[in-house]
Design a protein around this motif. Structure first.
Motif, PDB file in Angstrom:
ATOM      1  N   PRO A   1      59.628 -16.083  55.735  1.00  0.00           N
ATOM      2  CA  PRO A   1      58.189 -16.294  55.539  1.00  0.00           C
ATOM      3  C   PRO A   1      57.752 -17.729  55.860  1.00  0.00           C
ATOM      4  O   PRO A   1      56.661 -17.959  56.364  1.00  0.00           O
ATOM      5  N   TRP A   2      58.621 -18.659  55.558  1.00  0.00           N
ATOM      6  CA  TRP A   2      58.287 -20.067  55.844  1.00  0.00           C
ATOM      7  C   TRP A   2      58.132 -20.270  57.356  1.00  0.00           C
ATOM      8  O   TRP A   2      57.284 -21.034  57.819  1.00  0.00           O
ATOM      9  N   PHE A   3      58.922 -19.552  58.139  1.00  0.00           N
ATOM     10  CA  PHE A   3      58.752 -19.601  59.597  1.00  0.00           C
ATOM     11  C   PHE A   3      57.456 -18.884  59.996  1.00  0.00           C
ATOM     12  O   PHE A   3      56.635 -19.410  60.753  1.00  0.00           O
ATOM     13  N   LEU A   4      57.260 -17.680  59.461  1.00  0.00           N
ATOM     14  CA  LEU A   4      56.085 -16.894  59.856  1.00  0.00           C
ATOM     15  C   LEU A   4      54.787 -17.628  59.534  1.00  0.00           C
ATOM     16  O   LEU A   4      53.813 -17.540  60.290  1.00  0.00           O
TER      17      LEU A   4
ATOM     18  N   ALA B   1      48.136 -19.775  52.176  1.00  0.00           N
ATOM     19  CA  ALA B   1      48.551 -19.158  53.446  1.00  0.00           C
ATOM     20  C   ALA B   1      49.997 -18.663  53.322  1.00  0.00           C
ATOM     21  O   ALA B   1      50.340 -17.565  53.781  1.00  0.00           O
ATOM     22  N   PHE B   2      50.824 -19.465  52.662  1.00  0.00           N
ATOM     23  CA  PHE B   2      52.225 -19.064  52.477  1.00  0.00           C
ATOM     24  C   PHE B   2      52.318 -17.817  51.588  1.00  0.00           C
ATOM     25  O   PHE B   2      53.059 -16.878  51.902  1.00  0.00           O
ATOM     26  N   GLU B   3      51.555 -17.809  50.490  1.00  0.00           N
ATOM     27  CA  GLU B   3      51.565 -16.624  49.592  1.00  0.00           C
ATOM     28  C   GLU B   3      51.162 -15.368  50.359  1.00  0.00           C
ATOM     29  O   GLU B   3      51.767 -14.308  50.194  1.00  0.00           O
ATOM     30  N   ALA B   4      50.133 -15.501  51.213  1.00  0.00           N
ATOM     31  CA  ALA B   4      49.619 -14.334  51.944  1.00  0.00           C
ATOM     32  C   ALA B   4      50.682 -13.812  52.914  1.00  0.00           C
ATOM     33  O   ALA B   4      50.928 -12.604  53.004  1.00  0.00           O
ATOM     34  N   ILE B   5      51.342 -14.724  53.632  1.00  0.00           N
ATOM     35  CA  ILE B   5      52.331 -14.259  54.613  1.00  0.00           C
ATOM     36  C   ILE B   5      53.565 -13.718  53.889  1.00  0.00           C
ATOM     37  O   ILE B   5      54.217 -12.791  54.369  1.00  0.00           O
ATOM     38  N   HIS B   6      53.862 -14.292  52.741  1.00  0.00           N
ATOM     39  CA  HIS B   6      54.997 -13.807  51.957  1.00  0.00           C
ATOM     40  C   HIS B   6      54.742 -12.358  51.543  1.00  0.00           C
ATOM     41  O   HIS B   6      55.649 -11.510  51.586  1.00  0.00           O
ATOM     42  N   GLU B   7      53.507 -12.057  51.191  1.00  0.00           N
ATOM     43  CA  GLU B   7      53.157 -10.687  50.797  1.00  0.00           C
ATOM     44  C   GLU B   7      53.292  -9.746  52.001  1.00  0.00           C
ATOM     45  O   GLU B   7      53.839  -8.643  51.883  1.00  0.00           O
TER      46      GLU B   7
ATOM     47  N   LEU C   1      56.472  -5.541  54.742  1.00  0.00           N
ATOM     48  CA  LEU C   1      57.209  -5.108  55.938  1.00  0.00           C
ATOM     49  C   LEU C   1      58.667  -4.789  55.610  1.00  0.00           C
ATOM     50  O   LEU C   1      59.457  -4.466  56.510  1.00  0.00           O
ATOM     51  N   GLY C   2      59.045  -4.937  54.349  1.00  0.00           N
ATOM     52  CA  GLY C   2      60.420  -4.637  53.947  1.00  0.00           C
ATOM     53  C   GLY C   2      61.330  -5.853  54.041  1.00  0.00           C
ATOM     54  O   GLY C   2      62.540  -5.710  54.203  1.00  0.00           O
ATOM     55  N   ARG C   3      60.725  -7.046  53.936  1.00  0.00           N
ATOM     56  CA  ARG C   3      61.484  -8.311  53.951  1.00  0.00           C
ATOM     57  C   ARG C   3      62.424  -8.426  55.146  1.00  0.00           C
ATOM     58  O   ARG C   3      63.645  -8.596  54.997  1.00  0.00           O
ATOM     59  N   PRO C   4      61.934  -8.259  56.377  1.00  0.00           N
ATOM     60  CA  PRO C   4      62.813  -8.360  57.544  1.00  0.00           C
ATOM     61  C   PRO C   4      63.525  -9.704  57.621  1.00  0.00           C
ATOM     62  O   PRO C   4      62.932 -10.731  57.309  1.00  0.00           O
ATOM     63  N   ASN C   5      64.791  -9.645  58.030  1.00  0.00           N
ATOM     64  CA  ASN C   5      65.553 -10.876  58.209  1.00  0.00           C
ATOM     65  C   ASN C   5      65.501 -11.305  59.674  1.00  0.00           C
ATOM     66  O   ASN C   5      64.866 -10.651  60.500  1.00  0.00           O
TER      67      ASN C   5
END
Ligand SMILES: C[S@@+](CC[C@H](N)C(=O)[O-])C[C@H]1O[C@@H](n2cnc3c(N)ncnc32)[C@H](O)[C@@H]1O
Length: 386
Positions: free
Chosen positions: A277-280, A339-345, A350-354
């Motif tokens: 998420p930090w990357f996204l 913004a980070f919280e939103a993308i983390h959600e 999405l099923g926490r893709p790695n």
């Protein structure tokens, strides 16, 4: 013959065994290269930062130097002083296990011509030269003294690859095209110049990181109209590409968290606790994000602080309260933590893709399309050029 010259071969052999046991060293050709390359020649001294921030130097005069140089660890090999007097890292000898993992991934064949971005000590150039022959290996670094030192060490070992002191973003057009490009410094986005210097079907292996800790190694194939490929499943981090042969400027961090709006979060505040998420979230950030700490408590730093050049900032308390909530303060034009919280959600949904589910497509207009599962899949993000 000194004790060093007799001992290093055994140490290099042990290092190769260790990397093989870990599964990163797989092919006999790279084992030969590791066993034939004296890392101590490339790391005549290294630096370690102490608790108080000061650096200590270990060199060939110190008893522990030789064994340390053959451990499967990264070693900081050059420091520079910033405008405000801080000594910061500008070059290192990459962890051998990471270097070999990348070389194996690069799928190098006899006869390939390879360009490395980030010569550093010259150790990796030596591995490549041993594998392919010096005339097929090219390497550039922005540090002119680093390049001179690396050239001296390589020459001492009878290796004569082409080295140049230049900005790696330009590649080395006068010697291209290459079959492979490997970068050992991270880039915010991939320079199109590299695509222009790789044969169709060739590969570029690079750590894409728009901000600190935000990204990973990606293996890109050169197609006629694009570079495209998937991120490697295992995370790795390189020092960021510098724009000049100087100490990199550290982004300004805010000094007072009391001016911001207040909220709370249940997420951990450090980038490395949620790497994907930090990357996204970089696709939503108004610029490169500086990360640091502010204040101190008995348990360590008080606040994790994020800031961008437009004056946006967020601070999150390092320690949660008894309910698992952490206080958040935010200021400036863009609420970075929101913004980070939103993308983390989104990432949760999405099923926490790695990393193994993420890929990147780069086109000549500089666009970086970050995608989930397939290049033409439904979920994608756009990484902004920095
Ligand atoms: C991790 S070190 C490289 C390690 C090296 N491959 C080795 O085997 O020792 C990263 C290097 O990237 C270099 N670098 C930083 N910015 C650069 C740029 N713009 N162009 C080329 N090299 C750069 C640094 O000077 C540093 O030596």
């Amino acid at each position: 013959m000194t004790a060093t010259t007799t001992a290093w071969r055994e140490l290099a052999h042990q290092l190769a065994d260790e990397m093989a046991a870990e599964g990163v060293l797989q092919s006999p050709a790279w084992r030969d290269a590791v066993e034939a390359t004296p890392r101590h020649v490339f790391v005549p001294r290294f630096y370690v930062q102490q608790q108080d921030g000061q650096w200590t130097e270990t060199s060939a005069d110190d008893d522990e130097w030789l064994a340390a140089v053959y451990r499967n660890e990264p070693l900081i090999t050059d420091l520079a002083t910033t405008a405000n007097g801080n000594r910061v890292t500008v070059s290192s000898s990459t962890k051998p296990g990471l270097m070999v993992r990348m070389l194996e991934t690069l799928d190098v064949h006899d006869g390939h011509r390879v360009l490395e971005i980030g010569t550093g000590t010259g150790y990796n150039v030596a591995l490549l030269s041993h594998r392919l022959g010096s005339d097929r290996v090219f390497s550039v670094d922005i540090g002119a003294e680093l390049v001179d030192a690396a050239r001296g060490r390589l020459t001492e070992l009878g290796l004569t690859p082409t080295l140049a002191a230049t900005h790696g973003a330009e590649g080395l057009p006068e010697h291209g095209p290459f079959d492979r490009i490997i970068a050992t410094c991270s880039v915010p986005t991939v320079p199109w110049a590299w695509a222009e210097q790789v044969h169709e079907g060739g590969l570029v292996l690079v750590d894409v990181k728009p901000s600190t800790h935000a990204g990973n190694l990606v293996l890109l194939t050169r197609y006629a109209d694009r570079l495209e490929g998937r991120f490697l499943p295992r995370w790795a981090g390189f020092m960021a590409m510098r724009d000049a042969d100087l100490a990199p400027e550290v982004g300004s961090l805010i000094e007072d968290v009391n001016t911001g709006s207040r909220s709370s979060t249940r997420l951990e505040p450090t980038p490395w606790s949620s790497l994907v998420p930090w990357f996204l979230v970089q696709t939503r950030m108004p610029g490169k994000v500086a990360f640091g700490y502010l204040g101190a408590t008995d348990q360590g730093p008080e606040w994790a602080v994020f800031s961008t050049p437009d004056g946006s900032w967020s601070a999150v308390r390092m320690q949660p309260d008894e309910n698992g909530e952490r206080e958040v303060r935010q200021g400036g034009p863009v609420p970075l933590w929101d913004a980070f919280e939103a993308i983390h959600e989104t990432w949760d949904n999405l099923g926490r893709p790695n990393w193994d589910r993420l890929g990147l497509t780069i086109t000549p207009d500089g666009r970086h399309r970050l995608w989930l599962d397939e290049p033409d899949g439904e979920v994608s993000w756009s990484l902004l050029p920095r």
